[in-house]
Write an enzyme that holds these catalytic residues in place. Structure first.
Site, PDB file in Angstrom:
ATOM      1  N   LEU A  80      -1.697  -3.871  10.049  1.00  0.00           N
ATOM      2  CA  LEU A  80      -2.462  -4.298   8.872  1.00  0.00           C
ATOM      3  C   LEU A  80      -1.923  -3.671   7.580  1.00  0.00           C
ATOM      4  O   LEU A  80      -1.873  -4.326   6.538  1.00  0.00           O
ATOM      5  CB  LEU A  80      -3.949  -3.940   9.052  1.00  0.00           C
ATOM      6  CG  LEU A  80      -4.671  -4.673  10.185  1.00  0.00           C
ATOM      7  CD1 LEU A  80      -6.097  -4.155  10.337  1.00  0.00           C
ATOM      8  CD2 LEU A  80      -4.686  -6.178   9.923  1.00  0.00           C
ATOM      9  N   GLU A 138       8.178   3.304   6.252  1.00  0.00           N
ATOM     10  CA  GLU A 138       6.845   3.617   6.806  1.00  0.00           C
ATOM     11  C   GLU A 138       6.963   4.638   7.938  1.00  0.00           C
ATOM     12  O   GLU A 138       8.014   4.738   8.577  1.00  0.00           O
ATOM     13  CB  GLU A 138       6.227   2.330   7.381  1.00  0.00           C
ATOM     14  CG  GLU A 138       5.053   1.783   6.592  1.00  0.00           C
ATOM     15  CD  GLU A 138       3.760   2.573   6.755  1.00  0.00           C
ATOM     16  OE1 GLU A 138       3.815   3.796   6.941  1.00  0.00           O
ATOM     17  OE2 GLU A 138       2.695   1.954   6.662  1.00  0.00           O
ATOM     18  N   ASP A 139       5.880   5.349   8.200  1.00  0.00           N
ATOM     19  CA  ASP A 139       5.914   6.287   9.323  1.00  0.00           C
ATOM     20  C   ASP A 139       5.694   5.572  10.657  1.00  0.00           C
ATOM     21  O   ASP A 139       6.488   5.687  11.578  1.00  0.00           O
ATOM     22  CB  ASP A 139       4.901   7.440   9.124  1.00  0.00           C
ATOM     23  CG  ASP A 139       3.481   6.964   8.829  1.00  0.00           C
ATOM     24  OD1 ASP A 139       3.236   5.744   8.773  1.00  0.00           O
ATOM     25  OD2 ASP A 139       2.602   7.833   8.646  1.00  0.00           O
ATOM     26  N   THR A 153      -1.636  -1.236  14.111  1.00  0.00           N
ATOM     27  CA  THR A 153      -2.228  -2.586  14.089  1.00  0.00           C
ATOM     28  C   THR A 153      -1.346  -3.546  13.286  1.00  0.00           C
ATOM     29  O   THR A 153      -1.402  -4.751  13.483  1.00  0.00           O
ATOM     30  CB  THR A 153      -3.635  -2.572  13.439  1.00  0.00           C
ATOM     31  OG1 THR A 153      -3.503  -2.169  12.074  1.00  0.00           O
ATOM     32  CG2 THR A 153      -4.583  -1.656  14.172  1.00  0.00           C
TER      33      THR A 153
END
Ligand code: IMP
Length: 174
Positions: free
Chosen positions: A104, A97-98, A102
């Protein structure tokens, strides 16, 4: 001409050094295995490309799309597009992921991928912005940098589709 104000937060040299360290940790942890690196489009593409070239193990690569942002705000809902053609079942899956904000997106991705019954599921993020976390269900296994609550662009990260190509990670004040 854009009125956006950009300031370097993490230089390309610093990013490169840290990505190398992360690659060493991942190579050690997955020795003897061939994990599937699942890159979350679009922001993590640059990070993935640099990371896999530093790994000392062989890996599979595939892609998934997740979006939760409009401009510089989270919509609060996550749209997932499973673009991968790999079989996830019984694979050691590492989500790349970058940025975790949050949390989510990660929580939604983890729930979605767990249904595909991988042998293991871990999370690797370029950036962690813990101050706005809205879920406790995020376990970050690898992270390059923890940053303060600032909106950042560059090295794959965008603001309304712009600035992904900046080689440094910069704070942005629209
Ligand atoms: P989360 O669901 O709030 O954790 O948000 C994760 C997604 O929001 C990331 O994959 C990014 O696409 C986007 N995002 C969050 N913070 C930033 C930022 O500072 N710059 C650019 N995109 C961001």
């Amino acid at each position: 001409m854009s009125d956006d104000h950009l300031e370097i937060l993490l230089s390309r040299e610093k990013i490169s050094e840290r990505v190398g360290e992360l690659a060493t940790a991942i190579s050690n942890d997955y020795t003897g295995k061939t994990p599937l690196l699942l890159c979350v489009l679009k922001g993590a593409v640059f990070f993935l490309a640099d990371l896999i070239r530093e790994l000392r193990i062989s890996v599979y690569v595939d892609f998934i799309s997740a979006s939760s942002y409009q401009g510089d705000r989270s919509k609060g809902t996550v749209d997932i597009l499973p673009l991968f053609t790999s079989d996830i079942r019984d694979k050691d899956v590492l989500i790349v992921e970058d940025i975790i904000d949050t949390g989510l997106t990660c929580a939604a991705l983890t729930d979605f991928l767990t249904m595909h019954e991988p042998a293991s599921l871990k999370l690797c993020a370029l950036l962690n912005k813990p101050s706005k976390r809205r879920t406790k269900a995020v376990q970050l296994d690898y992270v390059s940098f923890t940053i303060p609550d600032r909106f950042v662009v560059g090295y794959g990260l965008d603001y309304d589709g712009k600035y992904r190509g900046l080689p440094d990670i910069c704070t942005l004040v629209p």
